[in-house]
Write an enzyme that holds these catalytic residues in place. Structure first.
Site, mmCIF file in Angstrom:
data_model
loop_
_atom_site.group_PDB
_atom_site.id
_atom_site.type_symbol
_atom_site.label_atom_id
_atom_site.label_comp_id
_atom_site.label_asym_id
_atom_site.label_seq_id
_atom_site.Cartn_x
_atom_site.Cartn_y
_atom_site.Cartn_z
ATOM 1 C CB SER A 72 -0.913 0.006 1.223
ATOM 2 O OG SER A 72 -1.513 1.279 1.334
ATOM 3 C CG HIS A 91 -3.941 -1.314 -1.700
ATOM 4 N ND1 HIS A 91 -5.111 -1.966 -2.049
ATOM 5 C CD2 HIS A 91 -4.266 -0.534 -0.638
ATOM 6 C CE1 HIS A 91 -6.086 -1.591 -1.235
ATOM 7 N NE2 HIS A 91 -5.603 -0.714 -0.376
ATOM 8 C CG ASP A 124 -5.027 2.666 0.901
ATOM 9 O OD1 ASP A 124 -6.009 1.919 0.832
ATOM 10 O OD2 ASP A 124 -3.894 2.286 1.270
ATOM 11 C CG MET A 127 -7.918 7.542 2.497
ATOM 12 S SD MET A 127 -6.860 7.505 3.960
ATOM 13 C CE MET A 127 -6.422 5.776 3.988
ATOM 14 C CG HIS A 163 -9.217 0.705 -0.559
ATOM 15 N ND1 HIS A 163 -8.638 0.406 0.659
ATOM 16 C CD2 HIS A 163 -10.552 0.827 -0.315
ATOM 17 C CE1 HIS A 163 -9.581 0.346 1.589
ATOM 18 N NE2 HIS A 163 -10.743 0.602 1.024
ATOM 19 C CG MET A 183 -11.267 3.944 1.856
ATOM 20 S SD MET A 183 -9.757 3.801 2.851
ATOM 21 C CE MET A 183 -8.538 3.727 1.529
ATOM 22 C CG MET A 189 -11.752 -2.351 4.954
ATOM 23 S SD MET A 189 -10.195 -1.906 4.153
ATOM 24 C CE MET A 189 -9.268 -1.190 5.510
ATOM 25 C CG PHE A 249 -5.820 6.795 10.204
ATOM 26 C CD1 PHE A 249 -5.214 8.034 9.996
ATOM 27 C CD2 PHE A 249 -7.145 6.754 10.601
ATOM 28 C CE1 PHE A 249 -5.927 9.213 10.203
ATOM 29 C CE2 PHE A 249 -7.862 7.926 10.808
ATOM 30 C CZ PHE A 249 -7.251 9.162 10.608
ATOM 31 N N GLY A 250 -3.006 3.958 8.037
ATOM 32 C CA GLY A 250 -2.099 2.831 8.075
ATOM 33 C C GLY A 250 -1.640 2.599 9.512
ATOM 34 C CG ASP A 256 -6.301 -2.682 3.023
ATOM 35 O OD1 ASP A 256 -5.185 -2.500 3.529
ATOM 36 O OD2 ASP A 256 -6.924 -1.803 2.387
HETATM 37 C C1 DX5 Z 1 -6.383 1.766 5.471
HETATM 38 C C2 DX5 Z 1 -5.910 1.382 4.108
HETATM 39 C C3 DX5 Z 1 -4.825 0.377 4.068
HETATM 40 C C4 DX5 Z 1 -3.554 0.809 4.760
HETATM 41 C C5 DX5 Z 1 -2.914 -0.415 5.341
HETATM 42 O O1 DX5 Z 1 -7.531 2.536 5.320
HETATM 43 O O2 DX5 Z 1 -6.995 0.828 3.359
HETATM 44 O O3 DX5 Z 1 -4.552 -0.043 2.737
HETATM 45 O O4 DX5 Z 1 -2.655 1.457 3.885
HETATM 46 O O5 DX5 Z 1 -1.842 -0.049 6.144
HETATM 47 P P1 DX5 Z 1 -1.143 -1.073 7.149
HETATM 48 O O6 DX5 Z 1 -0.711 -2.254 6.333
HETATM 49 O O7 DX5 Z 1 -0.028 -0.294 7.709
HETATM 50 O O8 DX5 Z 1 -2.188 -1.478 8.159
HETATM 51 ZN ZN ZN Z 2 -6.515 0.055 1.361
#
Ligand code: DX5
Ligand code: ZN
Length: 222
Positions: free
Chosen positions: A14, A39, A41, A43, A72, A74, A143, A149-150, A181
């Site tokens: 990601s 991937h 993301d 947002m 992805h 969001m 999910m 957030f990561g 994810d």
């Molecule tokens: C969260 C994202 C993920 C995120 C995962 O909303 O959809 O793709 O980047 O990050 P990690 O692997 O650090 O949990």
């Molecule tokens: Zn994601």
């Protein structure tokens, strides 16, 4: 040992966890390290409490890598932006059922643009949400954290859900990818794969490590 071990596991790093000041180099490095998909993301600060990047960034990166772009979304509303992400270079476009009023129509739109269509299930979203749209689905993404957030901790409550989706996909006879994810590490990946996932999305566990190739191998070996 579960039969799921026979599957080849896809790894989709990601980009959210990459160094945003060096995105072009990060993408080249992750491709060289053996990633299967990239991937991305997206947002909007409305559907999720964070803002990332949009189609201009995809378009800028598209010419620098051959990796499939696994997008992805969001964002809500989502339908008005699907064509822009398709044009910017998305190969897969995944969305949350909660992001628009007509999931089936959104999936039709993605497929009409020639892209693979994905449905993303939040931790509390039931698997039945996708059941009557399976004929339009190429990817189901579970999910294992709340989106936005990561670096969050993996939610083990999602393991039986992954197993139930594996059963649903196998019964459908369709080649649907089952991705997970959020909070994926070599430690959490084992249970996820045993439950039946075939694709691991990982931000911190890849871009947060000094050696991307060994980070990817550690996930693949799970
Ligand atoms: C969260 C994202 C993920 C995120 C995962 O909303 O959809 O793709 O980047 O990050 P990690 O692997 O650090 O949990
Ligand atoms: Zn994601």
């Amino acid at each position: 040992m579960a039969t799921s071990h026979a599957r080849r596991i896809r790894i989709a790093p990601s980009l959210l966890a990459a160094d945003f000041a060096r995105l072009r180099d990060e993408v080249a490095a992750i491709e060289a390290a053996g990633a299967d998909w990239l991937h991305l993301d997206i947002m909007d600060g409305h559907f999720v409490p964070n803002i990332s990047f949009g189609p201009l960034v995809l378009a800028a990166l598209r010419k620098h890598t051959k990796l499939p772009f696994d997008v992805h979304l969001m964002i809500s509303p989502v339908d008005p932006y699907i064509a822009a992400f398709a044009k910017a270079g998305a190969d897969h476009i995944s969305l949350h059922p909660e992001a628009g009023p007509h999931l089936h129509r959104s999936l039709q739109l993605i497929r009409s643009l020639g892209k693979q269509a994905g449905v993303v299930l939040n931790p509390a979203t039931p698997i039945e949400t996708v059941g009557w749209a399976l004929d339009l689905v190429d990817i189901i993404l579970v999910m294992s954290v709340n989106p936005g957030f990561g670096g969050q901790a993996f939610l083990p409550s999602q393991l039986p859900k992954i197993a139930a989706l594996r059963g649903m996909i196998d019964a459908s006879g369709r080649a649907i990818s089952l991705a997970v994810d959020g909070g994926i590490t070599p430690a959490t990946a084992t249970g996820v794969i045993e439950a039946g996932a075939d694709t691991l999305i990982a931000g911190s566990a890849v871009f947060g490590k000094p050696d991307y190739a060994s980070a990817i191998s550690a996930l693949r070996a799970a």
